[in-house]
Write a protein that holds these residues in place. Sequence first.
Motif, PDB file in Angstrom:
ATOM      1  N   ARG A 209       0.868  -1.186   0.000  1.00 38.89           N
ATOM      2  CA  ARG A 209       0.000   0.000   0.000  1.00 38.89           C
ATOM      3  C   ARG A 209       0.901   1.231   0.000  1.00 38.89           C
ATOM      4  NH1 ARG A 209      -5.029   0.212   2.155  1.00 38.89           N
ATOM      5  NH2 ARG A 209      -4.953   2.370   1.416  1.00 38.89           N
ATOM      6  N   ILE A 210       0.825   1.994  -1.071  1.00 35.07           N
ATOM      7  CA  ILE A 210       1.672   3.180  -1.247  1.00 35.07           C
ATOM      8  C   ILE A 210       0.776   4.350  -1.623  1.00 35.07           C
ATOM      9  CG2 ILE A 210       3.673   4.130  -2.454  1.00 35.07           C
ATOM     10  CD1 ILE A 210       4.389   1.235  -3.277  1.00 35.07           C
ATOM     11  N   VAL A 211       1.030   5.512  -1.037  1.00 36.33           N
ATOM     12  CA  VAL A 211       0.234   6.719  -1.311  1.00 36.33           C
ATOM     13  C   VAL A 211       1.145   7.819  -1.839  1.00 36.33           C
ATOM     14  CG1 VAL A 211      -1.076   8.600  -0.228  1.00 36.33           C
ATOM     15  CG2 VAL A 211      -1.611   6.225   0.326  1.00 36.33           C
ATOM     16  N   LEU A 212       0.695   8.479  -2.908  1.00 33.54           N
ATOM     17  CA  LEU A 212       1.383   9.651  -3.449  1.00 33.54           C
ATOM     18  C   LEU A 212       0.780  10.906  -2.838  1.00 33.54           C
ATOM     19  CD1 LEU A 212       3.172  11.240  -5.504  1.00 33.54           C
ATOM     20  CD2 LEU A 212       1.272  11.019  -7.130  1.00 33.54           C
ATOM     21  N   ILE A 213       1.623  11.771  -2.290  1.00 32.67           N
ATOM     22  CA  ILE A 213       1.180  13.054  -1.753  1.00 32.67           C
ATOM     23  C   ILE A 213       1.690  14.149  -2.684  1.00 32.67           C
ATOM     24  CG2 ILE A 213       1.325  14.657   0.189  1.00 32.67           C
ATOM     25  CD1 ILE A 213       1.685  12.237   2.009  1.00 32.67           C
ATOM     26  N   ARG A 214       0.778  14.949  -3.238  1.00 31.06           N
ATOM     27  CA  ARG A 214       1.162  15.958  -4.215  1.00 31.06           C
ATOM     28  C   ARG A 214       0.333  17.218  -4.026  1.00 31.06           C
ATOM     29  NH1 ARG A 214      -1.370  15.263 -10.094  1.00 31.06           N
ATOM     30  NH2 ARG A 214      -0.978  17.493  -9.870  1.00 31.06           N
ATOM     31  N   SER A 222       3.797  17.734 -12.693  1.00 28.90           N
ATOM     32  CA  SER A 222       3.057  17.027 -11.648  1.00 28.90           C
ATOM     33  C   SER A 222       2.233  15.885 -12.226  1.00 28.90           C
ATOM     34  CB  SER A 222       2.146  18.008 -10.903  1.00 28.90           C
ATOM     35  OG  SER A 222       2.904  18.957 -10.184  1.00 28.90           O
ATOM     36  N   THR A 223       1.571  16.145 -13.344  1.00 31.19           N
ATOM     37  CA  THR A 223       0.750  15.097 -13.949  1.00 31.19           C
ATOM     38  C   THR A 223       1.622  13.952 -14.461  1.00 31.19           C
ATOM     39  OG1 THR A 223       0.727  16.270 -16.069  1.00 31.19           O
ATOM     40  CG2 THR A 223      -1.071  16.717 -14.555  1.00 31.19           C
ATOM     41  N   ASP A 224       2.821  14.271 -14.969  1.00 30.73           N
ATOM     42  CA  ASP A 224       3.725  13.212 -15.422  1.00 30.73           C
ATOM     43  C   ASP A 224       4.153  12.329 -14.259  1.00 30.73           C
ATOM     44  OD1 ASP A 224       3.572  14.087 -17.996  1.00 30.73           O
ATOM     45  OD2 ASP A 224       5.581  14.947 -18.084  1.00 30.73           O
ATOM     46  N   ARG A 225       4.478  12.952 -13.136  1.00 31.32           N
ATOM     47  CA  ARG A 225       4.888  12.161 -11.972  1.00 31.32           C
ATOM     48  C   ARG A 225       3.748  11.262 -11.488  1.00 31.32           C
ATOM     49  NH1 ARG A 225       8.127  16.946 -11.212  1.00 31.32           N
ATOM     50  NH2 ARG A 225      10.228  16.446 -10.456  1.00 31.32           N
ATOM     51  N   GLN A 226       2.539  11.801 -11.455  1.00 30.58           N
ATOM     52  CA  GLN A 226       1.402  10.974 -11.028  1.00 30.58           C
ATOM     53  C   GLN A 226       1.158   9.838 -12.016  1.00 30.58           C
ATOM     54  OE1 GLN A 226      -2.187  12.891  -9.568  1.00 30.58           O
ATOM     55  NE2 GLN A 226      -3.474  11.389 -10.621  1.00 30.58           N
ATOM     56  N   GLN A 227       1.262  10.137 -13.299  1.00 27.15           N
ATOM     57  CA  GLN A 227       1.076   9.082 -14.299  1.00 27.15           C
ATOM     58  C   GLN A 227       2.084   7.961 -14.106  1.00 27.15           C
ATOM     59  OE1 GLN A 227       1.331  10.430 -18.391  1.00 27.15           O
ATOM     60  NE2 GLN A 227       1.582   8.346 -19.170  1.00 27.15           N
ATOM     61  N   GLY A 228       3.339   8.320 -13.882  1.00 25.62           N
ATOM     62  CA  GLY A 228       4.363   7.305 -13.655  1.00 25.62           C
ATOM     63  C   GLY A 228       4.128   6.534 -12.374  1.00 25.62           C
ATOM     64  N   PHE A 229       3.686   7.221 -11.329  1.00 31.60           N
ATOM     65  CA  PHE A 229       3.387   6.567 -10.054  1.00 31.60           C
ATOM     66  C   PHE A 229       2.307   5.509 -10.239  1.00 31.60           C
ATOM     67  CE2 PHE A 229       0.543   6.442  -6.336  1.00 31.60           C
ATOM     68  CZ  PHE A 229       1.412   5.989  -5.361  1.00 31.60           C
ATOM     69  N   LEU A 230       1.209   5.881 -10.892  1.00 35.33           N
ATOM     70  CA  LEU A 230       0.103   4.941 -11.085  1.00 35.33           C
ATOM     71  C   LEU A 230       0.508   3.794 -12.009  1.00 35.33           C
ATOM     72  CD1 LEU A 230      -2.863   7.474 -11.402  1.00 35.33           C
ATOM     73  CD2 LEU A 230      -2.260   6.053  -9.430  1.00 35.33           C
ATOM     74  N   ALA A 231       1.320   4.099 -13.020  1.00 31.91           N
ATOM     75  CA  ALA A 231       1.799   3.044 -13.911  1.00 31.91           C
ATOM     76  C   ALA A 231       2.682   2.059 -13.148  1.00 31.91           C
ATOM     77  CB  ALA A 231       2.572   3.650 -15.081  1.00 31.91           C
ATOM     78  N   GLY A 232       3.482   2.572 -12.213  1.00 30.14           N
ATOM     79  CA  GLY A 232       4.320   1.700 -11.395  1.00 30.14           C
ATOM     80  C   GLY A 232       3.491   0.794 -10.511  1.00 30.14           C
ATOM     81  N   GLU A 234       0.428  -0.246 -11.155  1.00 27.89           N
ATOM     82  CA  GLU A 234      -0.210  -1.238 -12.018  1.00 27.89           C
ATOM     83  C   GLU A 234       0.780  -2.325 -12.427  1.00 27.89           C
ATOM     84  OE1 GLU A 234      -2.779  -1.446 -16.205  1.00 27.89           O
ATOM     85  OE2 GLU A 234      -1.898   0.449 -15.521  1.00 27.89           O
ATOM     86  N   ALA A 235       2.000  -1.918 -12.774  1.00 35.83           N
ATOM     87  CA  ALA A 235       3.009  -2.902 -13.195  1.00 35.83           C
ATOM     88  C   ALA A 235       3.351  -3.864 -12.067  1.00 35.83           C
ATOM     89  CB  ALA A 235       4.259  -2.175 -13.683  1.00 35.83           C
ATOM     90  N   ALA A 236       3.272  -3.379 -10.820  1.00 36.23           N
ATOM     91  CA  ALA A 236       3.597  -4.227  -9.671  1.00 36.23           C
ATOM     92  C   ALA A 236       2.390  -4.990  -9.152  1.00 36.23           C
ATOM     93  CB  ALA A 236       4.183  -3.373  -8.545  1.00 36.23           C
ATOM     94  N   GLY A 237       1.230  -4.795  -9.791  1.00 37.54           N
ATOM     95  CA  GLY A 237       0.020  -5.477  -9.350  1.00 37.54           C
ATOM     96  C   GLY A 237      -0.549  -4.923  -8.064  1.00 37.54           C
ATOM     97  N   LEU A 238      -0.283  -3.637  -7.792  1.00 32.39           N
ATOM     98  CA  LEU A 238      -0.761  -3.008  -6.557  1.00 32.39           C
ATOM     99  C   LEU A 238      -1.969  -2.134  -6.842  1.00 32.39           C
ATOM    100  CD1 LEU A 238       2.657  -1.970  -4.962  1.00 32.39           C
ATOM    101  CD2 LEU A 238       1.399  -4.130  -4.754  1.00 32.39           C
ATOM    102  N   ALA A 239      -2.742  -1.856  -5.799  1.00 34.19           N
ATOM    103  CA  ALA A 239      -3.969  -1.081  -5.946  1.00 34.19           C
ATOM    104  C   ALA A 239      -3.661   0.382  -6.253  1.00 34.19           C
ATOM    105  CB  ALA A 239      -4.800  -1.181  -4.665  1.00 34.19           C
ATOM    106  N   GLY A 240      -4.352   0.907  -7.251  1.00 36.05           N
ATOM    107  CA  GLY A 240      -4.227   2.323  -7.577  1.00 36.05           C
ATOM    108  C   GLY A 240      -5.518   3.039  -7.196  1.00 36.05           C
ATOM    109  N   GLY A 241      -6.083   3.779  -8.134  1.00 36.96           N
ATOM    110  CA  GLY A 241      -7.345   4.455  -7.876  1.00 36.96           C
ATOM    111  C   GLY A 241      -7.175   5.712  -7.053  1.00 36.96           C
ATOM    112  N   PRO A 242      -8.295   6.359  -6.720  1.00 43.58           N
ATOM    113  CA  PRO A 242      -8.250   7.643  -6.007  1.00 43.58           C
ATOM    114  C   PRO A 242      -7.624   7.576  -4.629  1.00 43.58           C
ATOM    115  CG  PRO A 242     -10.500   6.782  -6.123  1.00 43.58           C
ATOM    116  CD  PRO A 242      -9.678   5.950  -7.035  1.00 43.58           C
ATOM    117  N   ASP A 243      -7.714   6.419  -3.961  1.00 43.40           N
ATOM    118  CA  ASP A 243      -7.142   6.310  -2.617  1.00 43.40           C
ATOM    119  C   ASP A 243      -5.621   6.293  -2.631  1.00 43.40           C
ATOM    120  OD1 ASP A 243      -9.651   6.245  -1.518  1.00 43.40           O
ATOM    121  OD2 ASP A 243      -9.750   4.052  -1.401  1.00 43.40           O
TER     122      ASP A 243
END
Length: 366
Positions: A209-214, A222-232, A234-243
């Motif tokens: 469980r990892i949370v991005l604070i921005r 900022s949007t590029d960093r968030q896109q990469g965070f969420l892609a990471g 997904e690639a690791a099979g971890l939960a993304g979404g708004p939370d």
Amino acid sequence: MVEQPSKRPRRGRTPAATGRTSRPRQAEVARLAGVSQATVSLVLSDKAQGSAISDETRQRVLDAARSLGYVPDPAAQRLAAVRNNLLGVYSFTATFPTDVEHSYYPFLVGVEREAAARGYDLVLFTGSSSGGAGAAGPEALNRVRLADGCLFLGRHVPSAELKRMVADGFPVVHLGRREELEGLSWVGADYVSASSEVVRHLASLGHRRIVLIREDDDAPASTDRQQGFLAGLEAAGLAGGPDAVFRSADPGRDVTPDRLRRWIAEGVTAFVAEETDTGNAWRAVHATAAEAGLTCPGDLSLALLGSPPPDLAGAAEPTGFDVPRHQLGAAAVRMLASLVAGETADEPLVACAFRPGATTGSPPER
């Protein structure tokens, strides 16, 4: 390459037929022909010889210019023929930084070195004499035309004014991704891949469980960093979404010890913050963890998508990545020099180097 994918010019009408009184611009010819404005400039100035422009593309540009009734502006041609060997650098901050630790300083070092190597002098502009911090308007940016072309820096820019300069054919390059401004040339860092790599590192340590604070900001960086965070994630099979993403206009106010403890109680073991000019997101999570009596990386892991703020340089080096500011400044000058010469240059995204740091470890056993 100068050419764009082949497109047949759309049917157009001459200014007399449409009732317009303004002179058609090269940007309109480019849109009608389906090519870049640089290609139009080369064809209409008879500089296409020896370039990678095909006869078909050249004819398409000529047909589009004829259908629009395009006539070169003789005054603009005379001005374009005069080169001062000056490149402008415009910062959308109130004053230029004097602190060597300021995030813009390394960019400027790269700009200066590359400009000197290419025989250009620099003219520095800021927004301070026209209202400061991104002030815009017809007069705010006109001064940069003293130079042969201009490099712009800043998270927030006056879009309409920059688009007008591009449409006028003035060489402009933005340091940082600006795809939302059609026709504007830019160079940028690969924040998407770098942010994904940070998440992969956290996942390899066992974090689930990892949370991005921005900050609550839609700047491309900022949007590029968030896109990469969420892609990471997904690639690791971890939960993304708004939370998985916490946006705040004031992280220092909203990231409280209670909020941090609630996240941990919900199973969050690692937090990632973005780097910005203010550094507010990293300061907030870094200070709040200490205030809550949580150790790092014992109780939680922290990672930073960029470099730490100068005033926190004495703290433990954060896991994250380093932005190649010198290389970005140099790449921007190379692109601007090409535009001034009437050429095009595709600069690839510059890779960011992963920084292992000392703020991440395996998640604690609950």
